[in-house]
Design a protein around this motif. Sequence first.
Motif, PDB file in Angstrom:
ATOM      1  N   LYS B  73     -39.591  14.023 -10.362  1.00 40.03           N
ATOM      2  CA  LYS B  73     -40.782  14.810 -10.110  1.00 40.03           C
ATOM      3  C   LYS B  73     -41.124  14.217  -9.014  1.00 40.03           C
ATOM      4  N   GLY B  74     -42.333  14.811  -8.413  1.00 39.35           N
ATOM      5  CA  GLY B  74     -42.894  14.409  -7.506  1.00 39.35           C
ATOM      6  C   GLY B  74     -43.375  12.983  -7.454  1.00 39.35           C
ATOM      7  N   CYS B  75     -44.002  12.406  -8.325  1.00 41.68           N
ATOM      8  CA  CYS B  75     -44.280  11.253  -8.430  1.00 41.68           C
ATOM      9  C   CYS B  75     -43.122  10.241  -8.622  1.00 41.68           C
ATOM     10  N   CYS B 101     -43.049  20.249 -10.457  1.00 46.60           N
ATOM     11  CA  CYS B 101     -43.708  19.943 -11.868  1.00 46.60           C
ATOM     12  C   CYS B 101     -45.304  20.150 -11.706  1.00 46.60           C
ATOM     13  N   ASP B 102     -45.760  20.728 -12.888  1.00 41.19           N
ATOM     14  CA  ASP B 102     -47.083  20.985 -13.116  1.00 41.19           C
ATOM     15  C   ASP B 102     -47.832  19.990 -14.233  1.00 41.19           C
ATOM     16  N   GLY B 103     -46.973  19.065 -14.555  1.00 45.30           N
ATOM     17  CA  GLY B 103     -47.984  17.818 -15.234  1.00 45.30           C
ATOM     18  C   GLY B 103     -46.848  17.738 -16.868  1.00 45.30           C
ATOM     19  N   VAL B 104     -46.814  16.620 -16.925  1.00 45.63           N
ATOM     20  CA  VAL B 104     -46.197  15.988 -18.206  1.00 45.63           C
ATOM     21  C   VAL B 104     -47.196  15.548 -19.287  1.00 45.63           C
ATOM     22  N   LYS B 113     -51.962  10.385 -14.549  1.00 45.41           N
ATOM     23  CA  LYS B 113     -51.293  10.707 -13.171  1.00 45.41           C
ATOM     24  C   LYS B 113     -51.727  12.103 -12.772  1.00 45.41           C
ATOM     25  N   CYS B 114     -51.398  12.756 -13.801  1.00 46.93           N
ATOM     26  CA  CYS B 114     -51.127  14.165 -13.462  1.00 46.93           C
ATOM     27  C   CYS B 114     -52.543  14.961 -13.263  1.00 46.93           C
ATOM     28  N   CYS B 117     -52.524  14.417  -9.359  1.00 48.46           N
ATOM     29  CA  CYS B 117     -51.386  14.632  -8.625  1.00 48.46           C
ATOM     30  C   CYS B 117     -51.630  15.534  -7.315  1.00 48.46           C
ATOM     31  N   VAL B 119     -48.692  15.767  -5.480  1.00 47.99           N
ATOM     32  CA  VAL B 119     -47.016  16.037  -5.291  1.00 47.99           C
ATOM     33  C   VAL B 119     -46.464  16.669  -6.244  1.00 47.99           C
ATOM     34  N   HIS B 120     -47.184  17.976  -6.655  1.00 47.51           N
ATOM     35  CA  HIS B 120     -46.502  18.964  -7.528  1.00 47.51           C
ATOM     36  C   HIS B 120     -45.133  19.227  -7.095  1.00 47.51           C
TER      37      HIS B 120
HETATM   38  S1  SF4 Z   1     -47.784  16.674 -12.226  1.00 50.28           S
HETATM   39 FE1  SF4 Z   1     -47.681  14.626 -13.129  1.00 50.28          FE
HETATM   40  S2  SF4 Z   1     -45.499  14.284 -13.545  1.00 50.28           S
HETATM   41 FE2  SF4 Z   1     -45.604  15.981 -12.282  1.00 50.28          FE
HETATM   42  S3  SF4 Z   1     -45.324  15.244 -10.283  1.00 50.28           S
HETATM   43 FE3  SF4 Z   1     -47.357  15.175 -10.391  1.00 50.28          FE
HETATM   44  S4  SF4 Z   1     -48.099  13.013 -11.341  1.00 50.28           S
HETATM   45 FE4  SF4 Z   1     -45.837  13.444 -11.685  1.00 50.28          FE
END
Ligand code: SF4
Lengths: 338, 280
Positions: B73-75, B101-104, B113-114, B117, B119-120
């Motif tokens: 994922k971006g992170c 990625c739009d979030g976990v 962290k999302c 974010c 770095v989607h």
């Molecule tokens: S949305 Fe959350 S899990 Fe996805 S890249 Fe961004 S920080 Fe990471």
Amino acid sequence: MADKLISKEDLNTLIDNLAKDIDVFAPVKKGDMYLYSKISSSKDISLNGKNTKKPLKEVFFGQSEELISFKTAKKEIEIIESEEDGKKRVIIGSRPCDAAALPILDEVFGWDYKDSFYLDKRERTTIISITCNEVEESCFCTSFGNISPSSKEGSDLLLTDIGESFYVEVVTDKGDAIIEGNSNLFKKAENISQKDKRQKEAVEKVKRRVELEGLKEKLDINFEDPIWKEISQKCLGCAACTYLCPTCHCFDIQDEMKKSTGKRVRNWDSCAFGHFTQMPGHQPRTEQFQRFRQRVIHKFKYYVDKFNKTACVGCGRCIENCPVNMDITKVIEKIVSS
Amino acid sequence: MIEDLKEKAKELLTSKKVDVVIGYEAGTYKDYASPSFAKTAKDVDRFVWNKNCVNNLAIYITKAKGKVGIIAKGCDVKSIIGIIQENQINREDVVIIGIACDGVEIDGEKADKCNFCDVHTPKIYDILIGDKIESKESSQDKYKEVAEIENKSPEERWKYWKDTLSKCIRCYACRQVCPLCYCDKCFVDTTVPQWIPMSVNEDNNMMFHMIRAYHMASRCIGCGECQRACPMNIPLNILSKKMTKEVEEMFGYTPGVDIEAKPAIQDFNKKEDPDKEFIM
Ligand code: SF4
Ligand code: SF4
Ligand code: SF4
Ligand code: SF4
Ligand code: SF4
């Protein structure tokens, strides 16, 4: 040693009475988790809710336990023995799985060398367990023949919540002594059908199960099997699973000095660590898969070979607390079907 | 998305571009996905991609042998950038399968962290799975908890950390799960000299966390894995965010953004800019 009843109110009175003279430990809600703690009032205790984060072992085998202290002056060393207060102790509200882990620890701490620190605390302590009101998704105690959410293994008394009262099953003389000493609070047992119903419900709540049939035979011969590398791959080598396991019992003894005074402390240690046993000179398990293998084989083979029982009680803490979802039940399934 | 992901992973393995692809498979506990290692195309069939794919798999690239494909994922990519900047792996040895990625979620809740974010769509990747997602400026304050602690008096702050860190059982799950804690020998494990006694108590725990926080300054990319891994629910994110904030303010450096940049902790070039501060 006939069964009894105790009303919820009277149980609180019992706890308050006991706490006046002896040390009472019980699950206490601290923030978002439950932990065994010394209590001074029945108000602090939580008999419902999740299982405790740390297992019951810590009340007998603390994470960092001072064994002796010492002072140095020139070439002389004065050794000061750690004094135990010798007080009687009661645990109230332990889960049956945690209680069942104690006889497993008793073997190791009392087998050739008699570990006085552990055994003395065991001797002084009465264990009053409770049939689980809540069961976690990670619990799999019923996979072991003698353990369940209402098993008596390792307990002196077992309480079962039947509404207004607790049904009290007497398991040992130690448990009976608590009743004898507070007989005005206990009534004759009745409503046994309600107790049976509650216990059956609790057992049915345990959904996770692992088939242990054939596991030992596999472990007897699969030490060199490549499967260990495969199943252990995601393990990161922390100690969440071993520190929080009610039956894991490894420790390291170190001297800690500050200027001219010091103490000898016994600390929990874990075979998952890369530096395990490095201190006495040698770590025979240099790779993570070997360390992971040790944890599994110790619990389900070495211990069985030595003491004829398994060193796991199915409490599920290792599953719940592993950061990479290493699931011991799946590991066992994979080994059995390999 | 998952079909595309599987196809790309299989291609990498069958064409022998990589020896292993690290991804996620369905977990067995709660809403959990678990790290998964595919060495053959068949293994890839286990892979999943969903809200539960929270683990930062970059932890495994410094352990892996050979060429590695990694679902990131971006992170997570931020930490891969850090690992490459610190010369722990070569860029050529890793094939980054970036995920838009739009979030976990952790235990059914959006991961902290999302909310912040940026770095989607990952900063760098070799293959991108999913359509690019734009990152918007977050309306929430990333340093809210940090400010809450900063606003305490020194005595209150000391008490807060003492109480909080006294819960630590030194299982080191936080360290083991951290992709940037790759040292062969961690300072807590050395015995000659022994920097921190093994006993678990307020002082020793505090030492461990303070030193680790310093070691992570300008390196932690905020994946939040330490806090997620901690069985004692210690809010480690606050410590790492504080360090990130300080480094941003003092050195103008944000980790995990630019693979060519020199991390603040490696930047000792005082000659060029005599007023520049050193991190240590
Ligand atoms: S949305 Fe959350 S899990 Fe996805 S890249 Fe961004 S920080 Fe990471
Ligand atoms: S908790 Fe999980 S990652 Fe940590 S040592 Fe145990 S199995 Fe490995
Ligand atoms: S191995 Fe896991 S399930 Fe078994 S007793 Fe230990 S922590 Fe509980
Ligand atoms: S599994 Fe490991 S830590 Fe636990 S008792 Fe066995 S050797 Fe010790
Ligand atoms: S994971 Fe939590 S309990 Fe374990 S060492 Fe880190 S802070 Fe302490």
